[in-house]
Motif scaffolding. Sequence first.
Motif, PDB file in Angstrom:
ATOM      1  N   GLN A 273      50.599  12.911  59.260  1.00 41.93           N
ATOM      2  CA  GLN A 273      50.682  12.219  57.967  1.00 41.93           C
ATOM      3  C   GLN A 273      52.033  12.473  57.293  1.00 41.93           C
ATOM      4  O   GLN A 273      52.636  11.554  56.742  1.00 41.93           O
ATOM      5  CB  GLN A 273      49.534  12.659  57.046  1.00 41.93           C
ATOM      6  CG  GLN A 273      49.479  11.883  55.730  1.00 41.93           C
ATOM      7  CD  GLN A 273      49.122  10.397  55.920  1.00 41.93           C
ATOM      8  OE1 GLN A 273      48.093  10.066  56.506  1.00 41.93           O
ATOM      9  NE2 GLN A 273      49.984   9.501  55.442  1.00 41.93           N
ATOM     10  N   ASP A 274      52.520  13.707  57.375  1.00 40.37           N
ATOM     11  CA  ASP A 274      53.832  14.016  56.791  1.00 40.37           C
ATOM     12  C   ASP A 274      54.939  13.233  57.488  1.00 40.37           C
ATOM     13  O   ASP A 274      55.887  12.773  56.855  1.00 40.37           O
ATOM     14  CB  ASP A 274      54.130  15.520  56.888  1.00 40.37           C
ATOM     15  CG  ASP A 274      53.266  16.332  55.926  1.00 40.37           C
ATOM     16  OD1 ASP A 274      52.637  15.709  55.047  1.00 40.37           O
ATOM     17  OD2 ASP A 274      53.218  17.564  56.073  1.00 40.37           O
ATOM     18  N   VAL A 276      54.620  10.321  59.008  1.00 39.10           N
ATOM     19  CA  VAL A 276      54.503   8.922  58.589  1.00 39.10           C
ATOM     20  C   VAL A 276      55.086   8.737  57.188  1.00 39.10           C
ATOM     21  O   VAL A 276      55.894   7.830  56.947  1.00 39.10           O
ATOM     22  CB  VAL A 276      53.024   8.467  58.636  1.00 39.10           C
ATOM     23  CG1 VAL A 276      52.846   7.130  57.927  1.00 39.10           C
ATOM     24  CG2 VAL A 276      52.550   8.377  60.082  1.00 39.10           C
ATOM     25  N   ASP A 277      54.720   9.619  56.265  1.00 35.97           N
ATOM     26  CA  ASP A 277      55.221   9.522  54.893  1.00 35.97           C
ATOM     27  C   ASP A 277      56.748   9.659  54.858  1.00 35.97           C
ATOM     28  O   ASP A 277      57.436   8.933  54.151  1.00 35.97           O
ATOM     29  CB  ASP A 277      54.595  10.608  54.003  1.00 35.97           C
ATOM     30  CG  ASP A 277      53.106  10.380  53.808  1.00 35.97           C
ATOM     31  OD1 ASP A 277      52.631   9.255  54.081  1.00 35.97           O
ATOM     32  OD2 ASP A 277      52.403  11.325  53.391  1.00 35.97           O
ATOM     33  N   VAL A 280      58.526   6.440  56.238  1.00 35.54           N
ATOM     34  CA  VAL A 280      58.381   5.297  55.330  1.00 35.54           C
ATOM     35  C   VAL A 280      59.277   5.489  54.108  1.00 35.54           C
ATOM     36  O   VAL A 280      59.927   4.561  53.632  1.00 35.54           O
ATOM     37  CB  VAL A 280      56.908   5.108  54.912  1.00 35.54           C
ATOM     38  CG1 VAL A 280      56.793   4.091  53.772  1.00 35.54           C
ATOM     39  CG2 VAL A 280      56.063   4.651  56.095  1.00 35.54           C
ATOM     40  N   LYS A 281      59.367   6.714  53.631  1.00 33.28           N
ATOM     41  CA  LYS A 281      60.149   6.992  52.427  1.00 33.28           C
ATOM     42  C   LYS A 281      61.658   7.061  52.705  1.00 33.28           C
ATOM     43  O   LYS A 281      62.465   6.524  51.962  1.00 33.28           O
ATOM     44  CB  LYS A 281      59.676   8.323  51.828  1.00 33.28           C
ATOM     45  CG  LYS A 281      60.283   8.660  50.486  1.00 33.28           C
ATOM     46  CD  LYS A 281      59.401   9.649  49.717  1.00 33.28           C
ATOM     47  CE  LYS A 281      60.045  10.058  48.408  1.00 33.28           C
ATOM     48  NZ  LYS A 281      61.012  11.145  48.541  1.00 33.28           N
ATOM     49  N   ALA A 301      46.689   8.011  60.701  1.00 34.98           N
ATOM     50  CA  ALA A 301      47.451   7.874  59.459  1.00 34.98           C
ATOM     51  C   ALA A 301      48.039   6.476  59.383  1.00 34.98           C
ATOM     52  O   ALA A 301      48.221   5.812  60.398  1.00 34.98           O
ATOM     53  CB  ALA A 301      48.583   8.903  59.419  1.00 34.98           C
ATOM     54  N   GLY A 303      51.001   4.175  56.745  1.00 35.21           N
ATOM     55  CA  GLY A 303      51.939   4.219  55.626  1.00 35.21           C
ATOM     56  C   GLY A 303      52.656   2.891  55.523  1.00 35.21           C
ATOM     57  O   GLY A 303      52.858   2.222  56.530  1.00 35.21           O
ATOM     58  N   ASN A 305      55.582   0.585  52.678  1.00 40.86           N
ATOM     59  CA  ASN A 305      56.262   0.445  51.390  1.00 40.86           C
ATOM     60  C   ASN A 305      56.292  -1.021  50.966  1.00 40.86           C
ATOM     61  O   ASN A 305      57.002  -1.405  50.056  1.00 40.86           O
ATOM     62  CB  ASN A 305      57.681   1.022  51.452  1.00 40.86           C
ATOM     63  CG  ASN A 305      58.587   0.229  52.377  1.00 40.86           C
ATOM     64  OD1 ASN A 305      58.148  -0.708  53.023  1.00 40.86           O
ATOM     65  ND2 ASN A 305      59.852   0.597  52.435  1.00 40.86           N
ATOM     66  N   ASP A 326      47.383  -1.010  48.490  1.00 40.46           N
ATOM     67  CA  ASP A 326      47.685   0.402  48.331  1.00 40.46           C
ATOM     68  C   ASP A 326      46.409   1.181  47.984  1.00 40.46           C
ATOM     69  O   ASP A 326      45.595   0.706  47.201  1.00 40.46           O
ATOM     70  CB  ASP A 326      48.708   0.557  47.186  1.00 40.46           C
ATOM     71  CG  ASP A 326      49.462   1.854  47.307  1.00 40.46           C
ATOM     72  OD1 ASP A 326      48.824   2.865  47.666  1.00 40.46           O
ATOM     73  OD2 ASP A 326      50.679   1.853  47.037  1.00 40.46           O
TER      74      ASP A 326
END
Lengths: 328, 323
Positions: A273-274, A276-277, A280-281, A301, A303, A305, A326
Amino acid sequence: MGGWAIAVHGGAGVDPNLPTQRQEEAKQLLTRCLNLGISALRSSLPAIDVVELVVRELETDPLFNSGRGSALTENGTVEMEASIMDGPKKRCGAVSGITTVKNPISLARLVMDKSPHSYLAFSGAEAFAKKQGVELVDNEYFVTEDNKGMLKLAKEANSIVFDYRIPILETCSGAGAIDSPLQMNGLPISVYAPETVGCVVVDSEGRCAAATSTGGLMNKMMGRIGDSPLIGAGTYACDLCGVSCTGEGEAIIRATLAREVAAVMEYKGLNLQDAVDFVVKEKLDEGQAGLIAVSKNGEVACGFNSNGMFRGMATEDGYMEVGIWDQN
Amino acid sequence: MGWAIALHGGAGDIPLSLPPERREPREAALRYCLQIGVSALKANRSPLDVVELVVCELENNPHFNAGRGSVLTNEGTVEMEACIMDGNTKNCGAVSGVSTVVNAISLARLVMEKTPHIYLAFDGAEAFAREQGVKMVDENHFITPENIERLKQAKEANRVQIDYTQPIQKDPPDETVLANGDSQLGTVGCVAVDSEGNLAAATSTGGLVNKMVGRIGDTPIIGSGTYANNLCAVSATGKGEAIIRATAARDVAALMEYKGLSLEEAAAYVVEKCVPKGNVGIIAVSASGEVTMPFNTTGMFRACATEDGFSEVGIWPLSVQNL
């Protein structure tokens, strides 16, 4: 060690004005495909077979932009592309420029299994398909009335975007469907046809696989290749995870987005998950995209934007979720 | 800090016994192309211009497998592919299935700069080339007598291989590598950095001898054969399928970014740990002007130079070459 997990997507970037009925149809299709994958996993099918099976189903249904229902090129034809990757040995297969093969994802699988290469395109890919005896159909089979209308709108929008560089909103009051300020790939979100499909699976033996299939961009130039068939961009699987991406192809290619999830797990030690986040960020720059991923430990997971992503996820311990917008 | 440039003309099983008449023209071409790149950097041309310029020269040289001199498909045709990437913006362009464009790398640059897409292939790429007015020629321009002979040999070798392969086979045969020839896996590439740390990479190829029509290799795939960002620029060569699986070019950059490795360590890691032996060669430069050219094949046609006066032109490992 976790059990199996599965995720499916039907594209990132959703028109906020999408009619409720179409939202419901999309959710039903995602649920049906999840259940198909879950049954296959319960019958101990390996991950690579499950992702192919599920993507075939998504291709065959006309709702999303792959197989039947694919977005149209500037000439009104369909040129599909797909790729598949098996985590354990990192074997992979991809196809582009497919015009008569009913299920491009299965042709990608055959490139992986039956050819010495990993990527075949256009007439060479079609010739290979004939030789392998896969189901072929006329190009018209893939073309839906909905998409003919969308192509017309895309052409109108494009000529405005490219010729005058004037925002769509101020000039298109006459075109009923173009009332959304959201744009992806330079087109109003309602016509750009984001709805690429994909599936990622980890089976109960910890084997990961990923598959992605698309008709590409509405009104694309003939011969345009996007992120979906590119290993490391739209699709990637290794012994750690399986990833399928969707959204603005050019941003995904630049970011080598699918490989990036695996790379930050492998080289930075992030969990799924980290990872993926993080990508994306940090990795999409200005681009809008989304992705689904599973890890060998049975985690799942997603993700994005973009404005929404059609998606469904389930794990062996009973978690199941189907959504568009979302989570928050 | 300072400019640096590296170029390659392919990695593979290049026999140490390569006769002088095959070795010398290639060494001369490497030197010549290196000089062109160095002059351009000294004249403050952007790295993006420099890698395009150098790869054009390598494409025009019939001794390498790109442009004129491209190897042939199983139908005796030429299908070239190329890719270019700018490190600062990560803008990139790629083409595949190009058969009449003199310089595929320049077409890739036009895809990057003149289309909303990154990657065009086959008829669509050719149509775009015509529209842009790039120099086009008859396909025969690219076909050399040497490559007609290579295809013949490859077809014979393939037939033998298929005859003796067991009928029930779990994995398909690997992409055929012929051990008896030079430059079989030849691809060309160039990476450059200027004294301000701007980076660019470019790669171009005719692909694999006797490849199936429509086959796409690692060269045009961003992150596999070609990659550049604000840390480094990378061009890879060797066995396409192995490089694609390893996303070799991006992984050099990823190891620098996520593991803090130096350019040399990162490239060495990919060559030693990520791609099986005998399959890959890499050239890379970093934003601070370092250069590295590791390979795990018998040899790699390669050349490099840096602003502080270092220069190297070689084919085999230095330890072997200097015997």
